[in-house]
Design an enzyme around this catalytic site. Structure first.
Site, PDB file in Angstrom:
ATOM      1  CD  GLU A   1      -2.546   1.262   2.684  1.00 12.95           C
ATOM      2  OE1 GLU A   1      -2.742   2.386   3.201  1.00 12.95           O
ATOM      3  OE2 GLU A   1      -2.937   0.199   3.192  1.00 12.95           O
TER       4      GLU A   1
ATOM      5  CE  LYS B   1      -6.255   2.278   7.437  1.00 11.15           C
ATOM      6  NZ  LYS B   1      -5.438   3.228   6.637  1.00 11.15           N
TER       7      LYS B   1
END
Length: 212
Positions: A41, A130
Site C-alpha cells: 500500500e 479498514k
C-alpha cells in the site's frame, strides 16, 4: 467472500509504505516483496505515489498486489487508479470521496472505528472496512464488531505484528494492514533493506501459519 476480495484475502498482509522519497519507496517495496509479503500500500505520504505504484507494477506484475493508501482527495483516487493501483485505501470514510473511489472500479477500503462509522462505510458500498487505528481495541475489539457485522469484510490497521497476526485473523480479519512493524520508517531512511526483508519474512511465516 466476493471475487473482488479474493486477491486481498490470499495476500493477507498489506505493507503500509511511507517513505521520504520515491526512490526509497521503490527499494523498500522491493525488499518487502523479496521477504514474501506481496501486498504493498503506497501511501500518499510518499512523494510521487502514483509513479511509485506504476513502477512497482512494471517491476513485479502479478507477483505483487499494489495499491494506494492515505487517499484523501478525489484527484488522488483518480491518479492512483490511472497508475494501475489495484486497491484504494482512505483513513476515513467521506461520502463524496468514497463514491469517487468506487467510481474508479478499484477495490475500495475506507476507515472506520465505531459501529456507526462501520455502518456508514458499508452503506456506501465499500469493499473493505479498514478498522483504524486498530491498536486502540486490539483483536478483541475486532471480534466484538463481528457481533453486529458478521459478514462485513474488516481489515485492522495499526498495532499489527507477527506475534499477534493469528489473533487478528481468528477475530475475523479479511486482511491486515501493517505499518511500522513491517515497513519500518527507520530502516527505510537508513536503506536497511535486509532488515525490511527479515521483517517481511516474519510476517509471511506468521500469515502462512494462519492458513495451516
Amino acid at each position: 467472500m466476493t471475487d473482488r476480495l479474493a486477491r486481498a484475502r490470499t495476500t493477507g498482509v498489506l505493507a503500509v509504505l511511507r517513505a521520504p522519497s520515491a526512490e526509497l519507496a521503490l527499494d523498500a517495496a522491493d525488499a518487502i516483496i523479496r521477504g514474501g509479503v506481496a501486498g504493498i500500500e503506497v501511501t500518499y505520504s510518499t512523494p510521487d505515489a502514483p509513479a511509485v505504484i506504476r513502477e512497482l507494477i512494471a517491476r513485479h506484475g502479478d507477483a505483487a498486489y499494489v495499491g494506494a493508501g492515505t487517499v484523501t482527495t478525489v484527484a488522488q483516487a483518480v491518479a492512483a487508479a490511472d497508475a494501475g493501483a489495484a486497491f484504494l485505501v482512505s483513513p476515513g470514510t467521506l461520502p463524496d470521496l468514497t463514491r469517487a473511489m468506487l467510481d474508479t472500479g478499484r477495490v475500495v477500503m475506507t476507515g472506520a472505528m465505531t459501529p456507526t462509522e462501520v455502518m456508514g462505510a458499508l452503506a456506501l458500498g465499500v469493499d473493505v472496512v479498514k478498522i483504524f487505528p486498530a491498536s486502540l481495541g486490539g483483536p478483541s475489539y475486532l471480534g466484538a464488531l463481528r457481533g453486529p457485522f458478521p459478514d462485513a469484510p474488516l481489515m485492522p490497521t495499526g498495532g499489527v505484528s507477527p506475534d499477534n497476526l493469528t489473533d487478528w485473523f481468528a477475530a475475523g480479519a479479511v486482511a491486515v494492514g501493517a505499518g511500522g512493524d513491517l515497513a519500518n520508517s527507520a530502516s527505510i531512511k537508513a536503506g536497511d533493506w535486509a532488515d525490511l526483508t527479515r521483517r517481511a519474512e516474519r510476517f509471511a511465516a506468521a500469515f502462512a501459519a494462519t492458513r495451516s
